[in-house]
Motif scaffolding. Structure first.
Motif, PDB file in Angstrom:
ATOM      1  N   MET A 129      69.035 -38.605  89.434  1.00 18.96           N
ATOM      2  CA  MET A 129      70.374 -38.842  88.881  1.00 18.96           C
ATOM      3  C   MET A 129      70.995 -37.506  88.481  1.00 18.96           C
ATOM      4  O   MET A 129      70.324 -36.672  87.889  1.00 18.96           O
ATOM      5  N   PRO A 130      72.280 -37.312  88.800  1.00 15.54           N
ATOM      6  CA  PRO A 130      72.924 -36.048  88.439  1.00 15.54           C
ATOM      7  C   PRO A 130      72.973 -35.885  86.931  1.00 15.54           C
ATOM      8  O   PRO A 130      72.914 -36.851  86.193  1.00 15.54           O
ATOM      9  N   GLY A 131      73.126 -34.646  86.467  1.00 17.51           N
ATOM     10  CA  GLY A 131      72.915 -34.354  85.069  1.00 17.51           C
ATOM     11  C   GLY A 131      74.122 -34.277  84.166  1.00 17.51           C
ATOM     12  O   GLY A 131      74.153 -34.957  83.147  1.00 17.51           O
TER      13      GLY A 131
ATOM     14  N   ILE B  44      77.823 -34.373  82.185  1.00 18.91           N
ATOM     15  CA  ILE B  44      78.734 -35.476  81.851  1.00 18.91           C
ATOM     16  C   ILE B  44      79.812 -35.656  82.915  1.00 18.91           C
ATOM     17  O   ILE B  44      80.272 -36.765  83.168  1.00 18.91           O
ATOM     18  N   ASP B  45      80.197 -34.556  83.576  1.00 14.13           N
ATOM     19  CA  ASP B  45      81.228 -34.697  84.601  1.00 14.13           C
ATOM     20  C   ASP B  45      80.675 -35.212  85.928  1.00 14.13           C
ATOM     21  O   ASP B  45      81.431 -35.632  86.791  1.00 14.13           O
TER      22      ASP B  45
ATOM     23  N   ILE C   2      77.901 -37.546  86.132  1.00 15.02           N
ATOM     24  CA  ILE C   2      77.346 -38.903  86.096  1.00 15.02           C
ATOM     25  C   ILE C   2      78.428 -39.928  86.399  1.00 15.02           C
ATOM     26  O   ILE C   2      79.605 -39.730  86.071  1.00 15.02           O
ATOM     27  N   PRO C   3      78.045 -41.047  87.035  1.00 18.84           N
ATOM     28  CA  PRO C   3      79.047 -42.076  87.342  1.00 18.84           C
ATOM     29  C   PRO C   3      79.484 -42.774  86.059  1.00 18.84           C
ATOM     30  O   PRO C   3      78.753 -42.781  85.071  1.00 18.84           O
ATOM     31  N   ILE C   4      80.701 -43.362  86.090  1.00 17.77           N
ATOM     32  CA  ILE C   4      81.196 -44.067  84.906  1.00 17.77           C
ATOM     33  C   ILE C   4      80.329 -45.300  84.637  1.00 17.77           C
ATOM     34  O   ILE C   4      79.984 -45.612  83.505  1.00 17.77           O
ATOM     35  N   THR C   5      79.952 -45.994  85.705  1.00 15.10           N
ATOM     36  CA  THR C   5      79.088 -47.167  85.571  1.00 15.10           C
ATOM     37  C   THR C   5      77.637 -46.717  85.657  1.00 15.10           C
ATOM     38  O   THR C   5      77.276 -46.033  86.612  1.00 15.10           O
ATOM     39  N   PRO C   6      76.815 -47.073  84.679  1.00 13.54           N
ATOM     40  CA  PRO C   6      75.413 -46.666  84.766  1.00 13.54           C
ATOM     41  C   PRO C   6      74.672 -47.452  85.845  1.00 13.54           C
ATOM     42  O   PRO C   6      74.227 -48.576  85.620  1.00 13.54           O
ATOM     43  N   ILE C   7      74.582 -46.862  87.027  1.00 14.67           N
ATOM     44  CA  ILE C   7      73.885 -47.526  88.128  1.00 14.67           C
ATOM     45  C   ILE C   7      72.820 -46.596  88.671  1.00 14.67           C
ATOM     46  O   ILE C   7      72.885 -45.384  88.505  1.00 14.67           O
ATOM     47  N   ASN C   8      71.866 -47.195  89.346  1.00 16.85           N
ATOM     48  CA  ASN C   8      70.803 -46.436  89.974  1.00 16.85           C
ATOM     49  C   ASN C   8      70.884 -46.692  91.475  1.00 16.85           C
ATOM     50  O   ASN C   8      70.712 -47.819  91.926  1.00 16.85           O
TER      51      ASN C   8
END
Lengths: 186, 400, 89
Positions: free
Chosen positions: C1-3, C5-6, C8-14
């Motif tokens: 997962m990217p690190g 704050i800019d 990361i996706p808005i929706t917490p998905i994997n």
């Protein structure tokens, strides 16, 4: 603003009466509000409902404490509830009763009273049952007649928009419009 | 546009219909209101193409709404008082999952002692969940807000759930004339919900999975950013709606005759509508008074409060509930925004109308009188927080 | 997962398929089946909580990239043909 307070018992239709009256006034391009004040939501318990009518936008959301008119759907409430509380000096009380309007005015201690046997009108028009007649549409018809606040046609049109027994209810309103009597012989 | 006589509950149902809510899970029994009955009517009449899911609790209702939203469906639900309290956990989940479910809440007191009347504790207690909060003063605003809230909540930069509040009985059961907008106009204003990420069996992704401490904080900060961004969007959407319908609710806050006001009252819900009438009367008497009505509680209207602070001398904050321990929720918020601001008007808290006690014009006038008196002479015996109209045996009944 | 704050996706998905995450390293004991004794009842296959057993011709085939060595298969085996052997041996 014209303010009308209804007193009834749960199941008699005071809330619908307040809405029908508001709808009639709304059809005459007024701003309106109709709302109930429930104590306990049970059949038979005293219910208060309110209608406000104004040609300007109504922002006041408070209940009615100084009504221009009081409408009593069940005469037995007179001894149970302070029905005339806050009534304006020249206010009018409309009661569902066989009694004489002059005597009713005296009994209530008000200047003006009107009486309609809405129970009989409802029974004649097969509204509700013999022991639980629905008197709300008849009493709004009578109110139109004695107050002149809304026209008979507006009341009838508002009633015809009701989901059930619309024509019988409309006829009850017409009958009560003709039969209502007001104190002072007017 | 058609004008109809609608209760707040029916206006809510019409809002959901016009917004084309696709999935509506709801618990149908007390403290539920007639909102879901009207929605069921509209579905059975063929006026709404909506999947109505009857569930066993408000907690389940919100859980089902979140799941529906995850699949890319526009989800809506309604509740009241204890029902909203039971939803609390899933409101937090909905916000964290970034599922823009719209919830209409009929504001009622929480028990015991048991009550069904207007009170703001149910909604104020959801302050920290991450849900956007809209507050209404009439039934037109409810209908309009259901549509606008979907647009704000579903924006790709926001993606947060929204709570819309209406006072029990004073709106929920009150019939008022309401303009019902054309479906075509609403469709143009509110396009179908199409989230970037959705549950799709053909493109599987994990939703709600674990993140480690180095990432959780970034997700939370991201939510905070979306909340902050919502302020401008809410103002923009309000303007757009005004362009279409002529109706604006002031964007982040509804300010009434505040321009040159010295004393203002700030509060939420129907009592502020009543207060506007009183302000007109007092203005005619030469009193410089105004009303600031809470339109959005989350995100909080910080700029608007500070803007008012620059011109007014006193802010009386009316709270229809209390945060047991210290102050009403709105009072604490207002004071917090003023501490780091240059201009600090005098503030006083009025806890009023709790549990459905009627707030009438006479009360509003008394509050303005009191506010001006204490601003000059100090808080006095009552202190800065005044439970207005308590049956204390000292205050004459007519002042209650 | 990217690190950041800019990123990361808005929706917490994997978006990573869970088969790509190799969790076999968590194992302290490794299940080994004595296929001569196996009666091919497939209780092990049915009860494996991590879907790490495939049905083979002679008995269970273990996916050691994902088997966490919980030992449920050994426990449910009616003929006790699965043995849990320490990984460090």
């Amino acid at each position: 603003m014209i303010e009308i307070r209804f007193h009834g018992r749960g199941g008699q239709g005071a809330v619908v009466a307040s809405k029908v009256l508001a709808d009639a006034a709304f059809r005459e391009n007024n701003d309106v509000q109709a709302f109930p004040y429930f104590g306990v939501e049970r059949r038979g318990a005293p219910v208060t409902a309110f209608t406000k009518i104004d040609d300007r936008h109504i922002r006041n959301k408070a209940m009615i404490y100084e009504p221009d008119y009081v409408i009593i759907l069940e005469a037995s409430l007179i001894s149970a509830v302070n029905v005339t509380e806050g009534l304006k000096d020249n206010g009018l009380v409309l009661v569902n009763t066989k009694d004489d309007p002059d005597e009713m005015a005296k009994r209530l201690g008000v200047k003006r009273a009107a009486c309609i046997d809405a129970t009989q009108v409802a029974i004649d028009n097969k509204l509700g049952s013999k022991f639980q007649p629905i008197v709300n549409t008849a009493i709004v018809g009578a109110f139109s007649s004695v107050s002149g606040v809304v026209k008979k046609e507006s009341v009838v049109n508002a009633i015809l928009a009701l989901p059930r027994y619309a024509e019988r209810n409309a006829q009850a309103a017409r009958d009560a419009y003709d039969q209502v009597r007001i104190s002072g012989g007017a | 546009m058609v004008k109809e006589l609608l209760t707040g509950n029916k206006a809510t149902a019409y809002g959901a219909m016009l917004a084309r809510a696709q999935v509506i899970p709801a618990y149908p029994i007390t403290p539920q209101t007639t909102i879901v009955e009207r929605i069921a009517d509209l579905i059975s009449e063929g006026r709404m193409e909506t999947k109505f899911v009857k569930v066993e609790s408000e907690h389940s209702a919100m859980a089902a709404a979140v799941a529906a939203s995850n699949t890319g469906a526009r989800a809506f639900t309604a509740t009241s008082s204890h029902g909203l309290a039971l939803m609390h956990e899933v409101l937090i989940w909905a916000a964290g999952a970034r599922t823009p479910v719209v919830v209409v809440n009929v504001n009622r007191a929480l028990g015991p002692p048991w009550s069904v009347w207007a009170d703001h504790q149910d909604a104020m207690a959801q302050r920290d969940t991450g849900i956007l909060q809209f507050w209404c003063e009439n039934n037109q605003e409810i209908l309009d807000t259901v549509i606008m809230a979907h647009k704000v909540a579903e924006d790709p930069d926001i993606m947060l759930p929204a709570l819309i509040n209406q006072d029990a009985f004073f709106l929920s059961h009150t019939s008022e004339p309401v303009d019902v907008p054309d479906q075509k106009m609403v469709d143009d204003f509110l396009p179908p919900f199409n989230p970037k990420e959705k549950l799709d069996v053909d493109d599987p992704k994990g939703f709600g999975s674990l993140v480690m401490p180095p990432q959780y904080m970034e997700f939370r900060a991201n939510m905070a950013r979306s909340m902050d961004r919502a302020r401008d969007l809410i103002r923009k959407v309000d303007k757009e709606w005004e362009g279409l319908t002529g109706r604006s609710y002031g964007g982040m806050m509804d300010m009434y005759r505040c321009e040159d006001a010295e004393s203002i009252l700030f509060g939420a819900g129907t009592m502020m509508s009543t207060a506007k009438d009183v302000v007109d009367d007092m203005r005619n008497e030469g009193r410089k008074v105004g009303i600031a009505r809470l339109r959005i509680f989350r995100p909080f209207p910080v700029d608007e409060i500070r803007y008012l602070a620059d011109s007014v001398k006193a802010i009386g904050v009316m709270d229809r509930t209390y945060t047991f321990g210290q102050g009403g929720p709105l009072y604490n918020e207002v004071n917090a925004q003023l501490y780091n601001h240059t201009n600090q008007p005098f503030t006083k808290n009025y806890v009023i109308g709790v549990g459905g006690r009627d707030v009438v014009p006479r009360h509003i006038r008394s509050l303005f009188d009191d506010l001006e008196k204490v601003r000059e002479n100090g808080y006095g015996e009552e202190g800065e927080i005044h439970w207005w109209g308590l049956l204390d045996g000292k205050t004459p009944r007519e002042e209650m | 997962m990217p690190g950041t704050i800019d990123e990361i996706p808005i929706t917490p998905i994997n978006t990573t398929n869970s088969t790509a995450v190799k969790t076999g390293g968590w194992r302290a004991f490794r299940p080994i089946c004595d296929t001569d004794k196996c009666i091919k009842c497939w209780s092990c296959w049915k009860f494996c909580p991590d879907v790490s057993i495939a049905i083979g011709e002679d008995g269970p085939i273990y996916d050691y990239d994902h088997c966490k060595g919980c030992g449920i298969c050994a426990n449910v085996c009616p003929v006790k043909c699965i043995e849990m052997i320490p990984e460090n041996k």
